[in-house]
Design an enzyme around this catalytic site. Structure first.
Site, mmCIF file in Angstrom:
data_model
loop_
_atom_site.group_PDB
_atom_site.id
_atom_site.type_symbol
_atom_site.label_atom_id
_atom_site.label_comp_id
_atom_site.label_asym_id
_atom_site.label_seq_id
_atom_site.Cartn_x
_atom_site.Cartn_y
_atom_site.Cartn_z
ATOM 1 C CE LYS A 1 -2.974 7.356 -1.531
ATOM 2 N NZ LYS A 1 -3.009 6.824 -0.120
ATOM 3 C CG ASP B 1 -2.667 0.621 -2.917
ATOM 4 O OD1 ASP B 1 -1.590 1.215 -2.992
ATOM 5 O OD2 ASP B 1 -3.654 0.990 -2.227
ATOM 6 C CG ASN B 2 -1.755 4.248 -4.275
ATOM 7 O OD1 ASN B 2 -2.864 3.771 -3.665
ATOM 8 N ND2 ASN B 2 -0.855 4.765 -3.694
ATOM 9 C CB CYS C 1 -6.397 3.144 -1.138
ATOM 10 S SG CYS C 1 -4.849 3.961 -0.231
ATOM 11 C CG HIS D 1 -9.888 1.405 1.468
ATOM 12 N ND1 HIS D 1 -8.960 2.231 0.938
ATOM 13 C CD2 HIS D 1 -10.834 2.467 2.083
ATOM 14 C CE1 HIS D 1 -9.141 3.351 1.062
ATOM 15 N NE2 HIS D 1 -10.312 3.561 1.858
ATOM 16 C CG HIS E 1 -1.561 4.002 3.598
ATOM 17 N ND1 HIS E 1 -1.921 5.091 4.755
ATOM 18 C CD2 HIS E 1 -2.208 4.370 2.795
ATOM 19 C CE1 HIS E 1 -2.741 5.902 4.371
ATOM 20 N NE2 HIS E 1 -3.126 5.240 3.123
ATOM 21 C CG ASP F 1 -1.934 0.929 1.334
ATOM 22 O OD1 ASP F 1 -1.965 1.842 0.269
ATOM 23 O OD2 ASP F 1 -2.838 0.891 2.151
HETATM 24 CA CA CA Z 1 -2.669 3.164 -1.626
#
Ligand code: CA
Length: 475
Positions: A311, A289-290, A73, A131, A231, A33
């Protein structure tokens, strides 16, 4: 029909189904993440050793041009879990942290990778960050996962009892406004369990236990392991922090310790696969995820170089991520794959590996089966073009071959040649207007297949209009 031919036919059916069962791989999808493009060893990081991830990369293919379908995310997850551009079903913002928000999450009309693999006879599990909606009808157990261990929000503190702080820019910290999200119960299925120990470590232990528990099952398994690390909040185990004492910047030191904890957890899982004889027949995907958030809210001291942006951007730094695929039984090892691929490809690739077919009545996929491309059976690019849209149309991007066209907020469209300008620093929109026009038209055509955002991301349920607020990130 005499008994003998019928018996022979029955044996043949049993033999073929046994063969199919043996050939079907386990599938392990590991997601980090907000991990920076340049923050693992196999991507070139020097200050964060990641020996286990590097070994995983050596056992398969590193995709240099691996993308996600959104630079934030939750929409990114909605994309790769469905194999469809998530804007097709209105998923363009993070959902509210609100168990009564019945529309803030993955629409119930969508089918997940877990739904499809379970229908094909796989056992399915999810571990870690969800999420995809806090309302009970979005719970992982209702979206195709037999087993779940994790937390439902977009983030979680790592150390029990700690205060979760996030970066809000210029080095300032604030206790997150979503405290109830960061401290939400860890669940096993829907039952809260005590927070014990550092979270990333625990998620890795749960995953290792899961692959060991299922090692002798007659059916193959699918496991979705979604770390929330690295994260924010920036928190790590003391022993791991001590390993990075040489990094003087406190935030980078903590971030490095968090990435190293992910690496350690991956090592624990791979060891479990090897010691139970499952490694060769397990297809593993690993990606972020990013892109890494470097200066914006939730900045975590990540590094996306040599890419531009971070991001939340449609520059490469928001969309292009560490991305690897390993399946020793079927795919080459130690290779680099340079054609653009996208996280939407994971679902069709997994279904193809499983020998599963998708119900023809379901909405069409945007991803493609990468297996023939990764084996070299097909030499062409998997995708003629990849597309992105942010914030309901405030920003767009297209990748076609080496060309990258984008339009951000109220700025003029830009065009870059990634083969000579990976850092997106020399805008060619004025010098190659015919290409810019072609990609603008392609973007507009693709956009016609999308719908408006179905839910917003502010506490009042509306959409946040970011027009004019977000300008180009500096290179
Ligand atoms: Ca993320």
């Amino acid at each position: 029909m005499s008994f003998r031919p019928l018996f022979a036919l029955l044996l043949a059916v049993i033999a073929s189904s046994t063969y199919a069962a043996e050939a079907r791989p386990n599938i392990l999808l590991i997601v980090a993440d907000d991990l920076g493009y340049n923050d693992v060893g196999f991507q070139g990081a020097r200050d964060i050793p990641t020996p286990h991830l590097d070994r995983l990369a050596d056992s398969g293919l590193r995709c240099t041009d691996g993308y996600v379908s959104y630079p934030v995310c939750s929409p990114s997850r909605a994309g790769f879990l469905t194999g469809r551009y998530q804007q097709r079903f209105g998923y363009e913002y993070n959902p509210k942290w609100d168990a009564t928000a019945a529309t803030h999450g993955l629409p119930l009309s969508e089918t997940t990778i877990a739904d499809s693999l379970r229908a094909a006879g796989y056992s399915t599990g999810a571990i870690g960050k969800w999420h995809l909606g806090a309302h009970p009808h979005f719970h992982p157990n209702r979206r195709g996962f037999d087993d779940y261990f994790g937390f439902l929000g977009g983030g979680h503190r790592y150390l029990p009892g700690s205060v979760a702080e996030v970066e809000i820019g210029a080095g300032k910290k604030a206790t997150t406004t979503a405290d109830t999200e960061q401290t939400s119960p860890i669940q096993r299925n829907s039952t809260a369990v005590p927070e014990v120990g550092e979270l990333t470590t625990r998620l890795g232990e749960e995953a290792a236990a899961s692959v060991t528990r299922h090692a002798r099952d007659a059916q193959p398994w699918f496991l979705y392991l979604a770390f929330n690390a690295p994260h924010t909040p920036l928190q790590a185990r003391a022993d791991m922090l001590a390993k990075f004492a040489a990094i003087t910047d406190e935030r980078r030191r903590t971030y490095a310790a968090m990435v190293a904890t992910v690496d350690e957890a991956v090592g624990r899982i791979v060891t479990a696969l090897e010691s139970t004889g499952q490694r060769d027949r397990t297809l593993i995907f690993f990606l972020s995820d990013n892109g890494g958030p470097m200066t914006k809210r939730n900045a975590n001291a990540s590094v996306n170089s040599p890419l531009r942006g971070q991001k939340g951007d449609v520059f490469e730094g928001g969309l292009r991520v560490p991305f690897l695929i390993s399946w020793p039984a079927r795919l080459p090892a130690g290779r680099t794959y340079t054609q653009p691929v996208i996280s939407l490809d994971l679902l069709p690739t997994a279904l193809a590996a499983a020998g599963a077919t998708r119900d023809a009545t379901l909405a069409p996929l945007d991803g493609v089966d990468l297996l023939p491309f990764l084996t070299g059976q097909v030499a062409s690019a998997p995708h003629a073009r990849l597309f992105w849209r942010m914030d309901g149309g405030e920003a767009f991007a297209v990748r076609e071959g080496n060309w990258k066209w984008l339009r951000t907020y109220q700025n003029a469209p830009q065009l870059y040649d990634l083969s000579t300008d990976l850092g997106e620093s020399r805008d060619l929109a004025a010098t190659r207007p015919e290409i810019a026009a072609r990609l603008a038209a392609a973007s507009a055509e693709w956009n016609r297949g999308l719908i408006a955002p179905a839910f917003g991301n502010n506490p009042f349920g509306g959409l946040i209009n970011r027009t004019g607020l977000e300008k180009n990130a500096a290179p």
